[in-house]
Design an enzyme around this catalytic site. Sequence first.
Site, mmCIF file in Angstrom:
data_model
loop_
_atom_site.group_PDB
_atom_site.id
_atom_site.type_symbol
_atom_site.label_atom_id
_atom_site.label_comp_id
_atom_site.label_asym_id
_atom_site.label_seq_id
_atom_site.Cartn_x
_atom_site.Cartn_y
_atom_site.Cartn_z
ATOM 1 C CG ASN A 62 7.587 2.799 3.809
ATOM 2 O OD1 ASN A 62 8.029 3.345 4.806
ATOM 3 N ND2 ASN A 62 6.590 3.296 3.108
ATOM 4 N N GLY A 99 0.788 -1.227 0.000
ATOM 5 C CA GLY A 99 0.000 0.000 0.000
ATOM 6 C C GLY A 99 0.818 1.274 0.000
ATOM 7 C CG ASP A 100 3.576 4.488 1.659
ATOM 8 O OD1 ASP A 100 3.825 5.004 0.553
ATOM 9 O OD2 ASP A 100 3.869 5.038 2.739
ATOM 10 C CE1 TYR A 101 7.970 -3.450 -1.036
ATOM 11 C CE2 TYR A 101 8.537 -2.774 -3.257
ATOM 12 C CZ TYR A 101 8.781 -3.551 -2.149
ATOM 13 O OH TYR A 101 9.823 -4.430 -2.146
#
Length: 180
Positions: A115, A109-111
């Site tokens: 991260n 979702g927030d790759y």
Amino acid sequence: MTVPEIAVFEDDMLVLVDAGVPSVASVQPDSPGALMGETLRRLHALPVAGCPFDGRLDITLAQAYRRVVEGLVDVDDFDEDNLGRTAEQVYAQLVAERPQAEDLVVAHGDYTPPNVLAGGILIDVGRLGVADRYRDLALAARDLADDFGVGEVEAFFAAYGLPEPDPARLSYYRLLDEMF
């Protein structure tokens, strides 16, 4: 499995004690794109049926609409190609250009490089859920290009196993990220 100790959990923010491993963004492994592609391929191979979180477009577009109505979309943080547009304009485009089908996987979702820690450890998983694989692919490609260059984007897709990604779907999911 080792889990870092929780340092702070307040107002929906979780801060962990230092895991002792740097992110891909802060150290440059031989190929950040290849590391990210391999890590994402493993995540996307997890069984969708085992994931309790839903990031499908019906849910995500409803969240985006709520953020638009509540004035929570930061238009000053839009990518360069969307600067000057309103949140309402971007949302209308998302609805009009919505893909007809979703290729569902367990998505981060927030790759993005910050991260992904060295060794393929993932952090910031607050948007993890069942979603189209392009939700992760689009953000990874955008940030790898900005941070490391086009060669790392190619290494990313090669390691992921998708040598010819769909440019329209990459564009759509990058646009969707503007809402968050």
